[in-house]
Design an enzyme around this catalytic site. Sequence first.
Site, PDB file in Angstrom:
ATOM      1  N   ALA A 160       0.827  -1.213   0.000  1.00 39.14           N
ATOM      2  CA  ALA A 160       0.000   0.000   0.000  1.00 39.14           C
ATOM      3  C   ALA A 160       0.868   1.273   0.000  1.00 39.14           C
ATOM      4  O   ALA A 160       1.952   1.262   0.579  1.00 39.14           O
ATOM      5  CB  ALA A 160      -0.892  -0.006   1.242  1.00 39.14           C
ATOM      6  N   GLY A 206       0.234   1.367  -3.296  1.00 37.16           N
ATOM      7  CA  GLY A 206       0.114   0.569  -4.519  1.00 37.16           C
ATOM      8  C   GLY A 206       0.948   1.013  -5.703  1.00 37.16           C
ATOM      9  O   GLY A 206       0.689   0.584  -6.826  1.00 37.16           O
ATOM     10  N   GLY A 207       1.958   1.835  -5.480  1.00 37.15           N
ATOM     11  CA  GLY A 207       2.810   2.290  -6.596  1.00 37.15           C
ATOM     12  C   GLY A 207       3.495   1.118  -7.302  1.00 37.15           C
ATOM     13  O   GLY A 207       3.468   1.025  -8.530  1.00 37.15           O
ATOM     14  N   ASP A 211      -0.874  -6.310   2.487  1.00 35.10           N
ATOM     15  CA  ASP A 211      -0.685  -5.125   3.330  1.00 35.10           C
ATOM     16  C   ASP A 211      -1.979  -4.893   4.110  1.00 35.10           C
ATOM     17  O   ASP A 211      -3.061  -4.946   3.519  1.00 35.10           O
ATOM     18  CB  ASP A 211      -0.372  -3.890   2.450  1.00 35.10           C
ATOM     19  CG  ASP A 211       0.267  -2.760   3.241  1.00 35.10           C
ATOM     20  OD1 ASP A 211      -0.259  -2.412   4.314  1.00 35.10           O
ATOM     21  OD2 ASP A 211       1.295  -2.229   2.780  1.00 35.10           O
ATOM     22  N   ASP A 222       8.498  -3.979  -0.050  1.00 36.17           N
ATOM     23  CA  ASP A 222       8.856  -2.589   0.274  1.00 36.17           C
ATOM     24  C   ASP A 222       8.281  -2.247   1.641  1.00 36.17           C
ATOM     25  O   ASP A 222       7.808  -1.144   1.879  1.00 36.17           O
ATOM     26  CB  ASP A 222       8.301  -1.663  -0.826  1.00 36.17           C
ATOM     27  CG  ASP A 222       8.781  -0.216  -0.704  1.00 36.17           C
ATOM     28  OD1 ASP A 222       9.840   0.019  -0.087  1.00 36.17           O
ATOM     29  OD2 ASP A 222       8.086   0.676  -1.224  1.00 36.17           O
ATOM     30  N   LYS A 267      14.914  -0.885   4.577  1.00 35.36           N
ATOM     31  CA  LYS A 267      15.044   0.422   5.235  1.00 35.36           C
ATOM     32  C   LYS A 267      16.240   0.408   6.196  1.00 35.36           C
ATOM     33  O   LYS A 267      16.446  -0.566   6.925  1.00 35.36           O
ATOM     34  CB  LYS A 267      13.774   0.753   6.037  1.00 35.36           C
ATOM     35  CG  LYS A 267      12.476   0.423   5.326  1.00 35.36           C
ATOM     36  CD  LYS A 267      12.267   1.207   4.045  1.00 35.36           C
ATOM     37  CE  LYS A 267      11.111   0.642   3.242  1.00 35.36           C
ATOM     38  NZ  LYS A 267      11.056   1.092   1.861  1.00 35.36           N
TER      39      LYS A 267
END
Length: 353
Positions: free
Chosen positions: A225, A227-228, A244, A280, A309
Site C-alpha cells: 500500500a 500501490g505504486g 498489506d 517494500d 530500510k
Amino acid sequence: MPTGRRPSGKRLPRQARAPKVGGYLWLCREGFEPHLFEELATQGANPALITRGLVASDSVPAASPAFARTGFLVGKVFDHAPGVLGFPDLVGTIARSLEGLVRDRVLCLQAFTPDTAAGNRLSADAEALVKPVREMVRVGRLVDDPKAARDAGGVLGQICLCSPEVLVVGWVAAREALSLAPGGRRRMRTGPADLSRAAAKLEEALDSFGLEPGKGESCVDLGAAPGGWTARLLDRGARVTAVDPANLSKEIAKHPKLKHVRASAFAYAPEEPVDWLFCDMAWRPLEVAQLLAKWGRHGWADFLVANVKLPMRDKNGVLRRVREILAGGGWKGMTLRQLYHDRDEVTVTARRR
Ligand SMILES: C[S@@+](CC[C@H](N)C(=O)[O-])C[C@H]1O[C@@H](n2cnc3c(N)ncnc32)[C@H](O)[C@@H]1O
C-alpha cells in the site's frame, strides 16, 4: 540531509581534495560518504573523503559497494586554482587523456558533478565540456547511448567536475559500470504524484536488475500500500497479490489481476510458488531479511526485489547481516545497492537459481 557520523578522525574537507591517479572515484548520495568510506575501508580499499558526495579509494573492493551509485578509474586530475575551467587548453588535454585511456575502443562520454547543491550549480559547466571534447577526441568510435557502449564492449569516459578547482577524467568499462547513467543519477519517469516516488524506486530497481515480470507472471508484493509498485506490475500484465493491512489506492483496488490480502506479511504464505517476490515493507531490516530468507528456503519465488530500510547509524553492520541472512535462505546473485531514488534505504535483487 546528511546522516550518520563521520568516520572517526576523518572529516569531509572544506574544499574538494584531488583523488589519486590510478585510484577510483565513487559517487554517493549526499550524507552517505561516511557509510561508503566505511564500506571501502572494511574491504581494504584505503578510502579518502574527497568532498560531499565523493569518496576515493586505492582499489575496487571485492564486493561492490552498496552506497556507491557509480565509480570509475581515475586517469587524469586537474587541480587548478582559481578555477579549473580556466586551465589552459582544458578541452584538448581532456581529449588527449581520454585517447590514452580508451585507445581504439567504443566510447560514450559522460560529464557530471557530485549530487549536492554545490555540485548542481556546476552541472551546466560540466555538461558543456562534452560537445567540444567529443569533437576533439580520436578513439575507435563515439556513441551517445551508454547502452550502445555496453553492447559493443566499450567504455564510459568520465568527466567529473568535483568543485570549481578540481576536475577528474577517467573511465569504466560499460559492462562493469554500477550505473549507465551519468554520475549514477538514474532518474525514472513516474505517474500520479502520491504513487510516484515508490514507483520510481521500483522502475530503477528493475532497470538495474535487467529483468522484469512479463505478461501473466505471478507476483507477490509485501507491504504494497498504497500501490505504486503493484500498479507498475499490473501495467506489465502481471498477476499481483498485494499483502498489506493498509488500503490500496482506489485507482488499482478493483483491477481484475489484483488480489489484496489484508494481513501482515509475517502471517502470509502463498498458496503456490510465484515467479516474483517484491517487498517494500516499512519494517525492521533484519526481520524483513528473515522473512525473505523464509521465502527463499521454501522456494516460494524465483526472483526477489526488495527495498530494505536503514534508519539506524550502523548501516554497514546491518547490511552485512542482511546479506548473510538472505544467502542463508538460498538467494543467489545478490546485489545490494543504494539506487538514485533510494533515501535511507537500499534495494536488494536476487534469484533462486
Ligand atoms: C513504503 S510503504 C510501501 C509503498 C509501496 N511499495 C507503494 O509502491 O505504494 C510501506 C508499507 O509497508 C506496510 N507494512 C508495514 N509492516 C507490514 C507488515 N508486517 N505486513 C505487511 N505490510 C506491512 C505499511 O502498511 C506500508 O503500506
